[in-house]
Write a protein that holds these residues in place. Sequence first.
Motif, PDB file in Angstrom:
ATOM      1  N   ASP A 190      32.746  35.770 -26.105  1.00 43.06           N
ATOM      2  CA  ASP A 190      31.376  36.270 -26.201  1.00 43.06           C
ATOM      3  C   ASP A 190      30.473  35.192 -26.805  1.00 43.06           C
ATOM      4  O   ASP A 190      30.643  34.815 -27.966  1.00 43.06           O
ATOM      5  N   PRO A 191      29.501  34.671 -26.033  1.00 43.86           N
ATOM      6  CA  PRO A 191      28.661  33.586 -26.554  1.00 43.86           C
ATOM      7  C   PRO A 191      27.663  34.043 -27.610  1.00 43.86           C
ATOM      8  O   PRO A 191      27.044  33.225 -28.276  1.00 43.86           O
ATOM      9  N   THR A 192      27.487  35.360 -27.777  1.00 50.07           N
ATOM     10  CA  THR A 192      26.545  35.858 -28.786  1.00 50.07           C
ATOM     11  C   THR A 192      27.228  36.075 -30.135  1.00 50.07           C
ATOM     12  O   THR A 192      26.554  36.278 -31.141  1.00 50.07           O
ATOM     13  N   GLN A 193      28.561  36.061 -30.157  1.00 48.77           N
ATOM     14  CA  GLN A 193      29.320  36.264 -31.394  1.00 48.77           C
ATOM     15  C   GLN A 193      30.304  35.100 -31.542  1.00 48.77           C
ATOM     16  O   GLN A 193      31.440  35.175 -31.119  1.00 48.77           O
ATOM     17  N   ILE A 194      29.830  34.017 -32.158  1.00 49.16           N
ATOM     18  CA  ILE A 194      30.659  32.807 -32.205  1.00 49.16           C
ATOM     19  C   ILE A 194      30.422  32.053 -33.511  1.00 49.16           C
ATOM     20  O   ILE A 194      29.277  31.851 -33.922  1.00 49.16           O
ATOM     21  N   THR A 195      31.494  31.644 -34.159  1.00 50.72           N
ATOM     22  CA  THR A 195      31.396  30.837 -35.371  1.00 50.72           C
ATOM     23  C   THR A 195      31.250  29.368 -34.977  1.00 50.72           C
ATOM     24  O   THR A 195      31.527  28.979 -33.837  1.00 50.72           O
ATOM     25  N   GLU A 196      30.829  28.556 -35.916  1.00 49.72           N
ATOM     26  CA  GLU A 196      30.705  27.126 -35.640  1.00 49.72           C
ATOM     27  C   GLU A 196      32.070  26.518 -35.336  1.00 49.72           C
ATOM     28  O   GLU A 196      32.190  25.604 -34.511  1.00 49.72           O
ATOM     29  N   GLU A 197      33.110  27.025 -35.998  1.00 50.36           N
ATOM     30  CA  GLU A 197      34.466  26.537 -35.740  1.00 50.36           C
ATOM     31  C   GLU A 197      34.889  26.834 -34.301  1.00 50.36           C
ATOM     32  O   GLU A 197      35.453  25.971 -33.621  1.00 50.36           O
ATOM     33  N   GLU A 198      34.587  28.056 -33.857  1.00 47.48           N
ATOM     34  CA  GLU A 198      34.938  28.430 -32.488  1.00 47.48           C
ATOM     35  C   GLU A 198      34.102  27.644 -31.486  1.00 47.48           C
ATOM     36  O   GLU A 198      34.590  27.233 -30.431  1.00 47.48           O
ATOM     37  N   ARG A 199      32.833  27.413 -31.810  1.00 42.17           N
ATOM     38  CA  ARG A 199      31.963  26.640 -30.926  1.00 42.17           C
ATOM     39  C   ARG A 199      32.522  25.228 -30.729  1.00 42.17           C
ATOM     40  O   ARG A 199      32.564  24.711 -29.616  1.00 42.17           O
ATOM     41  N   ALA A 200      32.974  24.620 -31.828  1.00 40.37           N
ATOM     42  CA  ALA A 200      33.553  23.273 -31.759  1.00 40.37           C
ATOM     43  C   ALA A 200      34.863  23.291 -30.962  1.00 40.37           C
ATOM     44  O   ALA A 200      35.149  22.351 -30.196  1.00 40.37           O
ATOM     45  N   SER A 203      26.813  23.202 -23.285  1.00 43.20           N
ATOM     46  CA  SER A 203      27.781  24.289 -23.421  1.00 43.20           C
ATOM     47  C   SER A 203      27.975  24.725 -24.872  1.00 43.20           C
ATOM     48  O   SER A 203      28.541  25.788 -25.126  1.00 43.20           O
ATOM     49  N   ARG A 204      27.520  23.913 -25.836  1.00 44.61           N
ATOM     50  CA  ARG A 204      27.614  24.313 -27.240  1.00 44.61           C
ATOM     51  C   ARG A 204      26.237  24.609 -27.831  1.00 44.61           C
ATOM     52  O   ARG A 204      26.060  24.625 -29.047  1.00 44.61           O
ATOM     53  N   ASP A 205      25.267  24.843 -26.944  1.00 45.41           N
ATOM     54  CA  ASP A 205      23.920  25.198 -27.386  1.00 45.41           C
ATOM     55  C   ASP A 205      23.954  26.523 -28.149  1.00 45.41           C
ATOM     56  O   ASP A 205      24.765  27.401 -27.866  1.00 45.41           O
ATOM     57  N   HIS A 206      23.059  26.684 -29.108  1.00 42.79           N
ATOM     58  CA  HIS A 206      23.025  27.916 -29.884  1.00 42.79           C
ATOM     59  C   HIS A 206      22.352  29.059 -29.137  1.00 42.79           C
ATOM     60  O   HIS A 206      22.458  30.220 -29.554  1.00 42.79           O
ATOM     61  N   ASP A 207      21.670  28.770 -28.042  1.00 49.24           N
ATOM     62  CA  ASP A 207      21.141  29.817 -27.168  1.00 49.24           C
ATOM     63  C   ASP A 207      22.296  30.296 -26.291  1.00 49.24           C
ATOM     64  O   ASP A 207      22.787  29.549 -25.451  1.00 49.24           O
ATOM     65  N   PRO A 208      22.767  31.540 -26.457  1.00 53.08           N
ATOM     66  CA  PRO A 208      23.961  31.980 -25.741  1.00 53.08           C
ATOM     67  C   PRO A 208      23.831  31.957 -24.223  1.00 53.08           C
ATOM     68  O   PRO A 208      24.792  31.620 -23.527  1.00 53.08           O
ATOM     69  N   GLU A 209      22.663  32.287 -23.706  1.00 50.95           N
ATOM     70  CA  GLU A 209      22.490  32.287 -22.254  1.00 50.95           C
ATOM     71  C   GLU A 209      22.524  30.857 -21.712  1.00 50.95           C
ATOM     72  O   GLU A 209      23.102  30.601 -20.646  1.00 50.95           O
ATOM     73  N   ARG A 210      21.909  29.936 -22.421  1.00 49.76           N
ATOM     74  CA  ARG A 210      21.912  28.533 -22.010  1.00 49.76           C
ATOM     75  C   ARG A 210      23.339  27.966 -22.077  1.00 49.76           C
ATOM     76  O   ARG A 210      23.785  27.253 -21.169  1.00 49.76           O
ATOM     77  N   ALA A 211      24.058  28.309 -23.139  1.00 48.42           N
ATOM     78  CA  ALA A 211      25.425  27.818 -23.297  1.00 48.42           C
ATOM     79  C   ALA A 211      26.343  28.375 -22.214  1.00 48.42           C
ATOM     80  O   ALA A 211      27.169  27.641 -21.646  1.00 48.42           O
ATOM     81  N   TRP A 212      26.189  29.647 -21.917  1.00 49.50           N
ATOM     82  CA  TRP A 212      27.067  30.259 -20.920  1.00 49.50           C
ATOM     83  C   TRP A 212      26.784  29.709 -19.523  1.00 49.50           C
ATOM     84  O   TRP A 212      27.692  29.454 -18.744  1.00 49.50           O
ATOM     85  N   GLN A 213      25.506  29.505 -19.196  1.00 46.93           N
ATOM     86  CA  GLN A 213      25.163  28.944 -17.892  1.00 46.93           C
ATOM     87  C   GLN A 213      25.697  27.521 -17.765  1.00 46.93           C
ATOM     88  O   GLN A 213      26.181  27.122 -16.694  1.00 46.93           O
ATOM     89  N   ALA A 214      25.640  26.756 -18.849  1.00 46.13           N
ATOM     90  CA  ALA A 214      26.164  25.392 -18.824  1.00 46.13           C
ATOM     91  C   ALA A 214      27.671  25.399 -18.602  1.00 46.13           C
ATOM     92  O   ALA A 214      28.204  24.552 -17.871  1.00 46.13           O
ATOM     93  N   HIS A 215      28.363  26.342 -19.224  1.00 45.99           N
ATOM     94  CA  HIS A 215      29.809  26.467 -19.028  1.00 45.99           C
ATOM     95  C   HIS A 215      30.125  26.743 -17.566  1.00 45.99           C
ATOM     96  O   HIS A 215      31.015  26.127 -16.977  1.00 45.99           O
ATOM     97  N   TYR A 216      29.373  27.657 -16.977  1.00 52.01           N
ATOM     98  CA  TYR A 216      29.560  27.997 -15.559  1.00 52.01           C
ATOM     99  C   TYR A 216      29.295  26.770 -14.684  1.00 52.01           C
ATOM    100  O   TYR A 216      30.096  26.426 -13.809  1.00 52.01           O
ATOM    101  N   ASP A 217      28.168  26.111 -14.933  1.00 51.53           N
ATOM    102  CA  ASP A 217      27.775  24.960 -14.120  1.00 51.53           C
ATOM    103  C   ASP A 217      28.736  23.782 -14.296  1.00 51.53           C
ATOM    104  O   ASP A 217      28.926  22.985 -13.375  1.00 51.53           O
ATOM    105  N   LEU A 218      29.332  23.675 -15.480  1.00 51.98           N
ATOM    106  CA  LEU A 218      30.276  22.585 -15.727  1.00 51.98           C
ATOM    107  C   LEU A 218      31.501  22.718 -14.826  1.00 51.98           C
ATOM    108  O   LEU A 218      31.958  21.735 -14.233  1.00 51.98           O
TER     109      LEU A 218
END
Length: 232
Positions: A172-182, A124-139
């Motif tokens: 938006d998973p394509t516009q995210i800072t490292e702080e927001e990702r954490a 869910s914190r992957d830098h690939d936005p599509e992979r991260a978003w799918q993981a969030h959904y699946d979680l």
Amino acid sequence: MALEGQVRSVARDNSSAVDLVTAEIRRAVLTGALAAGEQFSIRDLALQLGVSHIPIREALRRLESQGLIVLRQARSAAVAPLSIADMEAIYRLRTVIELPLAGTSAGRHSPEQVTRLHELLEMSRDHDPERAWQAHYDLHAALVHPAANEWDERVLHTLWFATERYSHLVFDPTQITEEERAYRYGRHKVLVDAALAGDAAAMSAALDEHLSTNRERIREFIARLESEQNPS
């Protein structure tokens, strides 16, 4: 209207045409390439995607059932408008259905499911936005899976799809800072930890706080958009 650049051709992919068209139109709506309220013709969409009208119509019917598309006439459709009332209804239903299932599922995940929860949390914190978003959904799906039956999952998937377009406004998973990702990772880790602790009340409370916070941030974002579009 022309759709060049808003949706991508799927003509060369070997997967189901309806599934591909559905996924591509959903992507365009979620990313804002097709904006809320935007109208388009089925003919133009078929030309841009490189498929016939038949999979287009079926895909649009699917997306209409998910609240993303409004079918206007036989030959046209529009992206469903954004609405605070619509968003509130989606989250209200999620709260009614998802919270008790998450609570009942707490402590009931198999060793394989526990491993999967940890994998999805990391993805869910992957830098690939599509992979991260799918993981969030699946979680979210994995958290309730032990207690959910076929109908629970069918209804929740519809609600999760409907939630996505609103979540993308703020998260938006394509516009995210490292702080927001954490920050997002930490919020989901709270859910995973509560699920594995086996405390039903704590799990339900954690998910309730999670959904409430998201709902409030989305409400504020839409209200700000409406204020900008309709200044007094």
